[in-house]
Design a protein around this motif. Sequence first.
Motif, PDB file in Angstrom:
ATOM      1  N   GLY A  96       0.815  -1.209   0.000  1.00  0.00           N
ATOM      2  CA  GLY A  96       0.000   0.000   0.000  1.00  0.00           C
ATOM      3  C   GLY A  96       0.847   1.256   0.000  1.00  0.00           C
ATOM      4  O   GLY A  96       0.558   2.223  -0.706  1.00  0.00           O
ATOM      5  N   LYS A  97       1.928   1.242   0.777  1.00  0.00           N
ATOM      6  CA  LYS A  97       2.826   2.393   0.842  1.00  0.00           C
ATOM      7  C   LYS A  97       3.531   2.613  -0.491  1.00  0.00           C
ATOM      8  O   LYS A  97       3.646   3.753  -0.972  1.00  0.00           O
ATOM      9  N   ALA A  98       3.978   1.505  -1.109  1.00  0.00           N
ATOM     10  CA  ALA A  98       4.669   1.603  -2.397  1.00  0.00           C
ATOM     11  C   ALA A  98       3.738   2.153  -3.474  1.00  0.00           C
ATOM     12  O   ALA A  98       4.141   2.972  -4.309  1.00  0.00           O
ATOM     13  N   MET A  99       2.492   1.703  -3.470  1.00  0.00           N
ATOM     14  CA  MET A  99       1.528   2.183  -4.468  1.00  0.00           C
ATOM     15  C   MET A  99       1.247   3.673  -4.270  1.00  0.00           C
ATOM     16  O   MET A  99       1.115   4.417  -5.242  1.00  0.00           O
ATOM     17  N   ALA A 100       1.170   4.091  -3.005  1.00  0.00           N
ATOM     18  CA  ALA A 100       0.899   5.504  -2.726  1.00  0.00           C
ATOM     19  C   ALA A 100       2.041   6.401  -3.190  1.00  0.00           C
ATOM     20  O   ALA A 100       1.822   7.564  -3.571  1.00  0.00           O
ATOM     21  N   GLN A 101       3.259   5.874  -3.158  1.00  0.00           N
ATOM     22  CA  GLN A 101       4.434   6.658  -3.528  1.00  0.00           C
ATOM     23  C   GLN A 101       4.823   6.506  -4.997  1.00  0.00           C
ATOM     24  O   GLN A 101       5.704   7.212  -5.480  1.00  0.00           O
ATOM     25  N   SER A 102       4.171   5.594  -5.692  1.00  0.00           N
ATOM     26  CA  SER A 102       4.549   5.296  -7.074  1.00  0.00           C
ATOM     27  C   SER A 102       4.092   6.385  -8.032  1.00  0.00           C
ATOM     28  O   SER A 102       3.034   7.005  -7.851  1.00  0.00           O
ATOM     29  N   ASP A 103       4.900   6.627  -9.062  1.00  0.00           N
ATOM     30  CA  ASP A 103       4.521   7.548 -10.127  1.00  0.00           C
ATOM     31  C   ASP A 103       3.636   6.869 -11.165  1.00  0.00           C
ATOM     32  O   ASP A 103       3.036   7.533 -12.014  1.00  0.00           O
ATOM     33  N   GLU A 104       3.579   5.532 -11.112  1.00  0.00           N
ATOM     34  CA  GLU A 104       2.764   4.766 -12.060  1.00  0.00           C
ATOM     35  C   GLU A 104       1.303   4.809 -11.631  1.00  0.00           C
ATOM     36  O   GLU A 104       0.980   4.560 -10.468  1.00  0.00           O
ATOM     37  N   PRO A 105       0.379   5.104 -12.540  1.00  0.00           N
ATOM     38  CA  PRO A 105      -1.040   5.078 -12.167  1.00  0.00           C
ATOM     39  C   PRO A 105      -1.499   3.646 -11.932  1.00  0.00           C
ATOM     40  O   PRO A 105      -0.987   2.713 -12.561  1.00  0.00           O
ATOM     41  N   PRO A 106      -2.448   3.425 -11.037  1.00  0.00           N
ATOM     42  CA  PRO A 106      -2.980   2.072 -10.844  1.00  0.00           C
ATOM     43  C   PRO A 106      -3.687   1.593 -12.103  1.00  0.00           C
ATOM     44  O   PRO A 106      -4.178   2.410 -12.899  1.00  0.00           O
ATOM     45  N   TYR A 107      -3.755   0.284 -12.256  1.00  0.00           N
ATOM     46  CA  TYR A 107      -4.340  -0.269 -13.483  1.00  0.00           C
ATOM     47  C   TYR A 107      -5.779   0.236 -13.691  1.00  0.00           C
ATOM     48  O   TYR A 107      -6.213   0.484 -14.826  1.00  0.00           O
ATOM     49  N   TRP A 108      -6.541   0.392 -12.576  1.00  0.00           N
ATOM     50  CA  TRP A 108      -7.952   0.772 -12.721  1.00  0.00           C
ATOM     51  C   TRP A 108      -8.118   2.196 -13.240  1.00  0.00           C
ATOM     52  O   TRP A 108      -9.192   2.553 -13.756  1.00  0.00           O
ATOM     53  N   ALA A 109      -7.063   3.009 -13.116  1.00  0.00           N
ATOM     54  CA  ALA A 109      -7.113   4.362 -13.660  1.00  0.00           C
ATOM     55  C   ALA A 109      -6.812   4.393 -15.158  1.00  0.00           C
ATOM     56  O   ALA A 109      -6.938   5.444 -15.793  1.00  0.00           O
ATOM     57  N   MET A 110      -6.427   3.234 -15.711  1.00  0.00           N
ATOM     58  CA  MET A 110      -6.086   3.160 -17.137  1.00  0.00           C
ATOM     59  C   MET A 110      -7.136   2.398 -17.939  1.00  0.00           C
ATOM     60  O   MET A 110      -6.944   2.137 -19.124  1.00  0.00           O
ATOM     61  N   LEU A 111      -8.251   2.053 -17.306  1.00  0.00           N
ATOM     62  CA  LEU A 111      -9.238   1.206 -17.977  1.00  0.00           C
ATOM     63  C   LEU A 111      -9.892   1.883 -19.178  1.00  0.00           C
ATOM     64  O   LEU A 111     -10.435   1.197 -20.049  1.00  0.00           O
ATOM     65  N   HIS A 112      -9.840   3.195 -19.238  1.00  0.00           N
ATOM     66  CA  HIS A 112     -10.397   3.891 -20.402  1.00  0.00           C
ATOM     67  C   HIS A 112      -9.608   3.588 -21.673  1.00  0.00           C
ATOM     68  O   HIS A 112     -10.091   3.837 -22.784  1.00  0.00           O
ATOM     69  N   LYS A 113      -8.406   3.011 -21.514  1.00  0.00           N
ATOM     70  CA  LYS A 113      -7.573   2.656 -22.671  1.00  0.00           C
ATOM     71  C   LYS A 113      -7.759   1.207 -23.102  1.00  0.00           C
ATOM     72  O   LYS A 113      -7.141   0.778 -24.077  1.00  0.00           O
ATOM     73  N   LEU A 114      -8.601   0.459 -22.401  1.00  0.00           N
ATOM     74  CA  LEU A 114      -8.799  -0.955 -22.713  1.00  0.00           C
ATOM     75  C   LEU A 114      -9.608  -1.082 -24.007  1.00  0.00           C
ATOM     76  O   LEU A 114     -10.739  -0.596 -24.106  1.00  0.00           O
TER      77      LEU A 114
END
Length: 289
Positions: free
Chosen positions: A207-225
Amino acid sequence: MPAELTYESTLRELATDQGVLRYHEAGQGPPLLMLHGSGPGVTGWRNFRGNLARFAERFRCLVLEFPGFGVSDPTDEHPMMAAGGSVVRFLDALDLGQVDVIGNSMGGIVGTQVALKHPERVRRLVTIGGMGQSIFSPSPGEGIKLLMEFTDDPSRERLVRWLRSMVFNPRLVTEEMIEERWEQATDPDTLASARRMYGSKAMAARGKAMAQSDEPPYWAMLHKLKTKTLITWGRDDRVSPVDMVLVPMRTIPDVQVNIFPNCGHWVMIEQKSAWESAVLAFLTRKDGE
């Protein structure tokens, strides 16, 4: 299940440059890749063995066992990180260009990530719970908390509590299910791998790593599916509450949603016939219909 579709008769092994991938194969026709979820004692066979006979009438079913869950050879990667790469390795080794994918929970997320990165490889995608982001419900869900408790300190009682959180009808949790799950979940190597995924310390670090990551979570990219997608969900899911479906439902361009009543996290088991009918209709429908 027809006699020929046993564990032994369907089991296959595939040597790769990162160890042996094991899988189950049944039927003939267009390739259908089936990806299992996570949790104590999970395997692809246990997730999908009850559905194989019906899907094998129309498809070449390939039930992949992810590395790090006690069946395929483990890799040096975190099991959740290794899953997507193992799918592409598997498809390449079998010389499969494009497939349909059914993914349960974690398997649905993995299938979605593969479709985002390699849209040409996935024709149609079916997910079972687990995908998206909680909107109204607290996170993590009840089932995830019970999973963490078992992983931190395994006991048969904690395993039963977790298994019962997976279903609407507790009678589905049989002594046979408990025994087979307990045997694999407490294997030292499998348990060590599970603690890398679901132990409370591992979950907090993730959870901490995801919060600090510059990569967007997969669910934020679903508009590109770009893949045609069917999301299936149990209305009474206590692992991934059904409000999680709102983000993918609103953002995936070509998506339909089927929510099953009186059903927990294992839709393909608890609403077997209705789920199979909905998925087969989606997979066999011609473009434009």
